[in-house]
Design a protein around this motif. Sequence first.
Motif, short mmCIF file in Angstrom:
data_model
loop_
_atom_site.label_atom_id
_atom_site.label_comp_id
_atom_site.label_asym_id
_atom_site.label_seq_id
_atom_site.Cartn_x
_atom_site.Cartn_y
_atom_site.Cartn_z
N GLU A 42 15.56 1.56 10.95
CA GLU A 42 16.18 2.12 9.91
C GLU A 42 14.89 2.47 8.77
OE1 GLU A 42 19.31 -0.14 8.14
OE2 GLU A 42 20.51 0.14 9.60
N GLU A 43 14.05 1.37 8.77
CA GLU A 43 12.84 1.65 7.69
C GLU A 43 11.72 1.32 8.43
OE1 GLU A 43 13.83 -0.96 4.64
OE2 GLU A 43 15.05 0.34 3.63
N PHE A 44 10.70 2.10 8.04
CA PHE A 44 8.93 1.77 8.24
C PHE A 44 8.43 1.49 7.01
CE2 PHE A 44 10.48 4.32 11.77
CZ PHE A 44 10.00 3.49 13.10
N GLU A 45 7.56 0.53 6.91
CA GLU A 45 6.69 0.35 5.67
C GLU A 45 5.39 0.21 6.08
OE1 GLU A 45 8.12 -3.23 3.04
OE2 GLU A 45 9.22 -3.50 4.71
N ILE A 46 4.73 1.10 5.14
CA ILE A 46 3.24 1.66 5.19
C ILE A 46 2.67 1.16 3.89
CG2 ILE A 46 3.31 3.10 7.26
CD1 ILE A 46 2.99 5.21 5.41
N CYS A 47 1.23 1.23 3.84
CA CYS A 47 0.67 1.10 2.71
C CYS A 47 -0.03 2.43 2.24
CB CYS A 47 -0.80 0.28 2.87
SG CYS A 47 -0.19 -1.67 3.10
N GLU A 48 -0.23 2.83 1.18
CA GLU A 48 -0.79 3.84 0.46
C GLU A 48 -1.92 4.35 1.32
OE1 GLU A 48 -2.91 5.51 -3.67
OE2 GLU A 48 -2.00 3.51 -3.29
N VAL A 111 10.61 5.93 5.52
CA VAL A 111 9.25 5.40 5.27
C VAL A 111 8.95 5.00 3.99
CG1 VAL A 111 6.79 5.83 5.74
CG2 VAL A 111 8.47 6.95 7.33
N ILE A 112 8.72 3.79 3.80
CA ILE A 112 8.55 3.27 2.38
C ILE A 112 7.03 2.97 2.28
CG2 ILE A 112 8.94 1.18 0.94
CD1 ILE A 112 11.56 0.78 2.38
N VAL A 113 6.57 3.57 1.27
CA VAL A 113 5.17 3.26 1.09
C VAL A 113 4.65 2.61 -0.15
CG1 VAL A 113 2.93 4.99 0.23
CG2 VAL A 113 5.01 5.91 1.87
N HIS A 114 4.01 1.46 0.14
CA HIS A 114 3.62 0.57 -0.92
C HIS A 114 2.19 0.86 -1.56
CE1 HIS A 114 6.86 -2.00 -0.03
NE2 HIS A 114 6.40 -2.21 1.51
N PRO A 115 2.01 0.97 -2.99
CA PRO A 115 0.63 1.18 -3.38
C PRO A 115 -0.01 0.02 -3.25
CG PRO A 115 2.42 0.70 -5.10
CD PRO A 115 3.02 0.76 -3.81
N LYS A 116 -1.44 0.50 -2.86
CA LYS A 116 -2.52 -0.34 -2.91
C LYS A 116 -2.67 -1.47 -4.25
CE LYS A 116 -5.46 2.05 0.31
NZ LYS A 116 -6.77 2.51 0.58
N THR A 135 -3.90 -6.01 -10.04
CA THR A 135 -2.45 -5.97 -10.22
C THR A 135 -2.01 -5.34 -8.93
OG1 THR A 135 -2.52 -3.70 -11.10
CG2 THR A 135 -2.72 -5.75 -12.58
N SER A 136 -0.57 -5.66 -8.70
CA SER A 136 -0.08 -5.39 -7.47
C SER A 136 1.37 -4.70 -7.61
CB SER A 136 -0.18 -6.15 -6.37
OG SER A 136 0.70 -7.34 -6.40
N GLU A 137 2.15 -4.16 -6.58
CA GLU A 137 3.59 -3.79 -6.89
C GLU A 137 4.28 -4.96 -7.44
OE1 GLU A 137 6.59 -1.31 -4.10
OE2 GLU A 137 5.20 -2.50 -3.12
N ASN A 138 4.27 -6.28 -7.00
CA ASN A 138 4.91 -7.31 -7.52
C ASN A 138 4.31 -8.16 -8.41
OD1 ASN A 138 3.74 -8.39 -5.42
ND2 ASN A 138 5.63 -9.44 -4.39
N ASP A 139 2.86 -7.98 -8.57
CA ASP A 139 1.79 -9.17 -9.09
C ASP A 139 1.47 -10.05 -8.44
OD1 ASP A 139 1.51 -7.31 -11.45
OD2 ASP A 139 3.36 -8.25 -12.34
N TYR A 175 2.34 -7.44 1.05
CA TYR A 175 2.80 -6.33 2.18
C TYR A 175 1.38 -6.10 3.02
CZ TYR A 175 6.62 -5.50 -1.01
OH TYR A 175 7.81 -5.53 -1.79
N GLY A 176 0.42 -6.79 2.96
CA GLY A 176 -0.86 -6.43 3.80
C GLY A 176 -1.66 -5.32 3.13
N CYS A 177 -1.24 -4.82 2.12
CA CYS A 177 -1.97 -3.66 1.68
C CYS A 177 -3.34 -4.13 0.83
CB CYS A 177 -1.18 -2.67 0.63
SG CYS A 177 0.32 -2.08 1.36
#
Length: 288
Positions: A42-48, A111-116, A135-139, A175-177
């Motif tokens: 249903e979903e794939f997660e990647i980094c920017e 595809v969910i893209v997480h910012p670095k 800083t990060s997506e969730n600090d 997220y490992g980014c």
Amino acid sequence: SLAITADAAGEFTYIGTVKDVCQASKEVTITVEEGIIASILEEFEICEDEDVELDLQLQTSGEYHYKWSPNNGLSDNGSQKPIASPESDMTYSVEITTELGTCSANKTTKVIVHPKPVITSIEETDVRQITAVATSENDWVTFRIDDIDNSYEISPVVISNIPIGYHRLYVTDEYGCENSQVFEISPIPVIPKKFFSPNGEGDPETEYWTVEGLDAYTSWIVEIYDRYGRRLYEYRTGSFSETGNDPTTWLGWDGNYNGHQMPSDDYWYLITVEEIRKQYSGHFILKR
């Protein structure tokens, strides 16, 4: 008319016969294609700036055609498993059809893209020490330097005892980014005294020729020569010393050679600092 229901894929031949008024028959061959059974996450997660293979799995066999949409960020919208590298979150759909176009199936994935994480500052706040802010997506981030196997989980973070020179700070989110930035730990200035006056009063400021900043390094050699090139004094620390002299306990040169006071004159020094691979040379004045 006649309705025919096929129970399996394959080619089937049917003969239809018309009776009563006249006699006639017709042979008809019907090709039945196997239905499509497919699955995808249903979903794939990647980094920017990363990509992912859209791993479409087929539980049936056959020759299929694929049409992915939208085409944004896809390596090939006509392949079974295209590579996706969207710049932001993207939902992809694929239509799968059999070779003859009789059967089709549709699947959707996101595809969910997480910012670095973002390194906002790296500041050299003390000798061999930095303060870093990120800083990060969730600090939530972890920090590490070079390939050293330790990490720090608070921002801002204070990291000490860093060797002189250039290093790379890595910041990783949950997220490992990862993001990184090069920084420098500046060499500590080495400043030899320009003169000293040993007068027997016991004041270390006047009784010893010293080198400011040298105690910040662990391995070094201090050599002192007279105007004729004769070595009067040598002191070694760290890896240069067989006895492992502690650099922080060095008092300096007291102006003596073999138990005798050296006269007022110019003297020359040679300082070798291992960590920064540098030598300092010059002269100073002994005044009695």
